[in-house]
Design a protein around this motif. Structure first.
Motif, PDB file in Angstrom:
ATOM      1  N   PRO A   5      19.182  31.187   5.562  1.00  0.00           N
ATOM      2  CA  PRO A   5      18.929  32.239   4.313  1.00  0.00           C
ATOM      3  C   PRO A   5      19.414  31.658   2.920  1.00  0.00           C
ATOM      4  CG  PRO A   5      20.768  32.830   5.750  1.00  0.00           C
ATOM      5  CD  PRO A   5      20.090  31.766   6.528  1.00  0.00           C
ATOM      6  N   ALA A   6      20.219  30.516   3.158  1.00  0.00           N
ATOM      7  CA  ALA A   6      20.511  30.008   1.732  1.00  0.00           C
ATOM      8  C   ALA A   6      19.432  29.450   1.049  1.00  0.00           C
ATOM      9  CB  ALA A   6      21.671  29.189   1.993  1.00  0.00           C
ATOM     10  N   SER A   7      18.315  29.344   1.508  1.00  0.00           N
ATOM     11  CA  SER A   7      17.132  28.974   0.858  1.00  0.00           C
ATOM     12  C   SER A   7      16.499  29.931  -0.360  1.00  0.00           C
ATOM     13  CB  SER A   7      15.943  28.975   1.860  1.00  0.00           C
ATOM     14  OG  SER A   7      15.636  30.156   2.159  1.00  0.00           O
ATOM     15  N   ILE A   8      17.182  31.174  -0.350  1.00  0.00           N
ATOM     16  CA  ILE A   8      17.004  32.022  -1.426  1.00  0.00           C
ATOM     17  C   ILE A   8      18.301  32.007  -2.279  1.00  0.00           C
ATOM     18  CG2 ILE A   8      16.363  34.445  -2.246  1.00  0.00           C
ATOM     19  CD1 ILE A   8      15.030  34.776   0.578  1.00  0.00           C
ATOM     20  N   PRO A   9      18.295  31.304  -3.318  1.00  0.00           N
ATOM     21  CA  PRO A   9      19.514  31.462  -4.341  1.00  0.00           C
ATOM     22  C   PRO A   9      20.016  32.705  -4.733  1.00  0.00           C
ATOM     23  CG  PRO A   9      17.674  30.475  -5.603  1.00  0.00           C
ATOM     24  CD  PRO A   9      17.024  30.842  -4.092  1.00  0.00           C
ATOM     25  N   LEU A  77      25.011  39.531  -0.474  1.00  0.00           N
ATOM     26  CA  LEU A  77      24.728  39.687   0.841  1.00  0.00           C
ATOM     27  C   LEU A  77      23.434  39.028   1.204  1.00  0.00           C
ATOM     28  CD1 LEU A  77      26.049  41.194   3.266  1.00  0.00           C
ATOM     29  CD2 LEU A  77      24.850  43.170   2.654  1.00  0.00           C
ATOM     30  N   ARG A  78      23.254  38.311   2.434  1.00  0.00           N
ATOM     31  CA  ARG A  78      21.886  37.998   2.627  1.00  0.00           C
ATOM     32  C   ARG A  78      21.964  38.111   4.257  1.00  0.00           C
ATOM     33  NH1 ARG A  78      24.361  33.013   0.327  1.00  0.00           N
ATOM     34  NH2 ARG A  78      23.300  32.603  -1.563  1.00  0.00           N
ATOM     35  N   TYR A  79      20.784  38.752   4.571  1.00  0.00           N
ATOM     36  CA  TYR A  79      20.322  38.848   6.022  1.00  0.00           C
ATOM     37  C   TYR A  79      18.947  37.990   6.095  1.00  0.00           C
ATOM     38  CZ  TYR A  79      23.347  43.040   6.136  1.00  0.00           C
ATOM     39  OH  TYR A  79      24.310  43.854   6.125  1.00  0.00           O
ATOM     40  N   ALA A  80      18.905  37.496   7.368  1.00  0.00           N
ATOM     41  CA  ALA A  80      17.689  36.573   7.701  1.00  0.00           C
ATOM     42  C   ALA A  80      17.407  36.823   9.379  1.00  0.00           C
ATOM     43  CB  ALA A  80      17.908  35.282   7.486  1.00  0.00           C
ATOM     44  N   LEU A  81      16.053  37.041   9.451  1.00  0.00           N
ATOM     45  CA  LEU A  81      15.374  36.902  10.873  1.00  0.00           C
ATOM     46  C   LEU A  81      14.260  36.059  10.880  1.00  0.00           C
ATOM     47  CD1 LEU A  81      15.478  38.435  13.650  1.00  0.00           C
ATOM     48  CD2 LEU A  81      13.797  40.053  12.629  1.00  0.00           C
ATOM     49  N   ASP A  82      14.230  35.204  11.982  1.00  0.00           N
ATOM     50  CA  ASP A  82      13.367  34.045  12.147  1.00  0.00           C
ATOM     51  C   ASP A  82      13.033  34.292  13.867  1.00  0.00           C
ATOM     52  OD1 ASP A  82      12.187  31.691  12.879  1.00  0.00           O
ATOM     53  OD2 ASP A  82      12.744  30.867  11.096  1.00  0.00           O
ATOM     54  N   LEU A  83      11.472  34.857  13.643  1.00  0.00           N
ATOM     55  CA  LEU A  83      10.809  35.035  14.909  1.00  0.00           C
ATOM     56  C   LEU A  83       9.761  33.857  15.223  1.00  0.00           C
ATOM     57  CD1 LEU A  83      10.001  38.696  14.917  1.00  0.00           C
ATOM     58  CD2 LEU A  83      11.966  37.759  15.697  1.00  0.00           C
ATOM     59  N   GLY A  84      10.057  33.240  16.453  1.00  0.00           N
ATOM     60  CA  GLY A  84       9.222  32.118  16.768  1.00  0.00           C
ATOM     61  C   GLY A  84       7.876  32.614  17.209  1.00  0.00           C
ATOM     62  N   PRO A  85       6.787  31.906  17.638  1.00  0.00           N
ATOM     63  CA  PRO A  85       5.517  32.332  18.080  1.00  0.00           C
ATOM     64  C   PRO A  85       5.521  33.288  19.096  1.00  0.00           C
ATOM     65  CG  PRO A  85       5.425  29.836  17.756  1.00  0.00           C
ATOM     66  CD  PRO A  85       6.991  30.398  17.584  1.00  0.00           C
ATOM     67  N   GLY A  86       4.836  34.374  18.786  1.00  0.00           N
ATOM     68  CA  GLY A  86       4.757  35.361  19.643  1.00  0.00           C
ATOM     69  C   GLY A  86       5.926  36.274  20.072  1.00  0.00           C
ATOM     70  N   ALA A  87       7.073  35.869  19.379  1.00  0.00           N
ATOM     71  CA  ALA A  87       8.237  36.946  19.472  1.00  0.00           C
ATOM     72  C   ALA A  87       7.956  38.264  18.731  1.00  0.00           C
ATOM     73  CB  ALA A  87       9.395  36.140  19.024  1.00  0.00           C
ATOM     74  N   ARG A  88       8.796  39.061  19.312  1.00  0.00           N
ATOM     75  CA  ARG A  88       8.592  40.441  18.630  1.00  0.00           C
ATOM     76  C   ARG A  88      10.347  41.112  18.616  1.00  0.00           C
ATOM     77  NH1 ARG A  88       3.645  42.915  18.855  1.00  0.00           N
ATOM     78  NH2 ARG A  88       5.053  45.058  18.625  1.00  0.00           N
ATOM     79  N   ALA A 110      25.531  43.573  -8.112  1.00  0.00           N
ATOM     80  CA  ALA A 110      25.422  43.149  -6.478  1.00  0.00           C
ATOM     81  C   ALA A 110      23.882  42.585  -6.444  1.00  0.00           C
ATOM     82  CB  ALA A 110      25.681  44.288  -5.734  1.00  0.00           C
ATOM     83  N   SER A 111      23.829  41.670  -5.322  1.00  0.00           N
ATOM     84  CA  SER A 111      22.862  40.775  -5.205  1.00  0.00           C
ATOM     85  C   SER A 111      22.617  40.968  -3.551  1.00  0.00           C
ATOM     86  CB  SER A 111      22.989  39.447  -5.570  1.00  0.00           C
ATOM     87  OG  SER A 111      21.508  38.883  -5.124  1.00  0.00           O
ATOM     88  N   MET A 112      21.439  41.444  -2.893  1.00  0.00           N
ATOM     89  CA  MET A 112      20.904  41.382  -1.627  1.00  0.00           C
ATOM     90  C   MET A 112      19.817  40.674  -1.453  1.00  0.00           C
ATOM     91  SD  MET A 112      20.947  44.708   0.957  1.00  0.00           S
ATOM     92  CE  MET A 112      20.612  44.403   2.643  1.00  0.00           C
ATOM     93  N   GLN A 113      19.681  39.854  -0.324  1.00  0.00           N
ATOM     94  CA  GLN A 113      18.512  39.217  -0.008  1.00  0.00           C
ATOM     95  C   GLN A 113      18.073  39.314   1.445  1.00  0.00           C
ATOM     96  OE1 GLN A 113      16.827  37.693  -2.400  1.00  0.00           O
ATOM     97  NE2 GLN A 113      18.177  37.326  -4.036  1.00  0.00           N
TER      98      GLN A 113
END
Length: 291
Positions: A5-9, A77-88, A110-113
């Motif tokens: 998630p740090a890819s979003i500064p 605050l940063r939240y990230a969700l990464d789903l691989g192929p076909g994942a739900r 405040a900053s939220m991503q």
């Protein structure tokens, strides 16, 4: 591939003499194997946590939590969700997020991503509970979903101006709330929303349909998927009889968008639940939701 998630500064709020601020990051990576979605990696730090409760439904639930109890000026605050192929998966928040008055030394916003990354054929429901904005709050939030070919996403966002039961009124506010859905390098949905004290106090008589028109709660739902526009008709029928909320539905070219407003958070959340019942094919709401 998992994207940290740090890819979003996010600009640092650390200033000399500033009050202590909360900071947190939580990211979850999931993969599909043997027809089911499994946890591949979980990383968290600071005030951000991610939980995967035991459920009986076909798709796992990811529950994000801000242990700081809310956001104030300078928090990140940063939240990230990464789903691989076909994942739900279904992702939500443990409770309502709260944006408090952004005052004191070193205040500011405040900053939220929120970042959703979906592989080929993956699907995510991003269904956070409502965000309550208190008088004097200053919040910049960006939610972005990156979709590979064949991936789809359902996003919902609810905003409530103060707590009516507590007699709270919001007159000062600085909100920037932006949602984006991309397929590769092409943006397929960009939805910016902003509220300030000036826009809340614009003079005039009668309803103002382009603004809040006196509403204390607003919501946006978006489905981006092949054939998503087909949901527009059933949604209009299901939402036509709302007594304590208003809704408008648009559907076009693989997108279905719903906008709502209501006098308070509870009737709005009930209306959102009705819309989600249609958009999710009758699936139950996340277990942590309270209506």
């Amino acid at each position: 591939m998992f994207h940290h998630p740090a890819s979003i500064p996010i600009p640092s709020a650390a200033l000399p003499g500033a009050m202590q601020r909360a900071s947190g990051e939580a990211s979850v990576e999931m993969i599909a194997k043997a027809g089911r979605t499994h946890l591949a990696d979980l990383w968290q730090s600071g005030s951000a946590k991610a939980m995967l409760p035991r459920i009986h439904g076909p798709d796992p639930e990811v529950v994000f939590l801000n242990t700081a109890g809310g956001l104030t000026g300078g928090d990140t605050l940063r939240y990230a969700l990464d789903l691989g192929p076909g994942a739900r998966a279904v992702a939500t928040t443990q409770t309502a997020e709260r944006a408090y008055t952004a005052g004191g030394p070193g205040g500011g916003r405040a900053s939220m991503q929120v970042r959703l990354t979906l592989g080929p054929g993956a699907h995510a429901d991003w269904l956070p509970q409502e965000t309550i904005l208190y008088n004097g709050a200053a919040l910049s939030r960006r939610t972005r979903a990156d979709l590979a070919p064949g991936a789809s996403v359902l996003m919902a966002e609810m905003l409530v101006l103060g707590r009516a039961a507590m007699g709270e009124a919001v007159a000062e506010l600085a909100l920037s709330d932006r949602r984006e859905v991309w397929r590769g390098a092409v943006p397929v949905l960009v939805d910016p929303f902003a509220l300030t004290g000036a826009s809340l106090s614009l003079p005039g008589t009668g309803p103002r349909p382009a603004l809040l028109a006196g509403a204390r709660a607003v919501a946006m739902l978006a489905l981006v998927a092949n054939g998503a526009e087909d949901a527009a008709g059933p949604l209009r029928s299901a939402l036509a009889g709302l007594e304590d909320a208003e809704a408008a539905v648009s559907g076009w070219d693989g997108r279905c968008l719903v906008r709502m407003r209501a006098a308070d958070g509870l009737p709005m959340k009930r209306a959102v639940a009705r819309a989600l019942h249609i958009l999710r094919g009758g699936a139950s709401l996340p277990r942590v939701w309270q209506i």
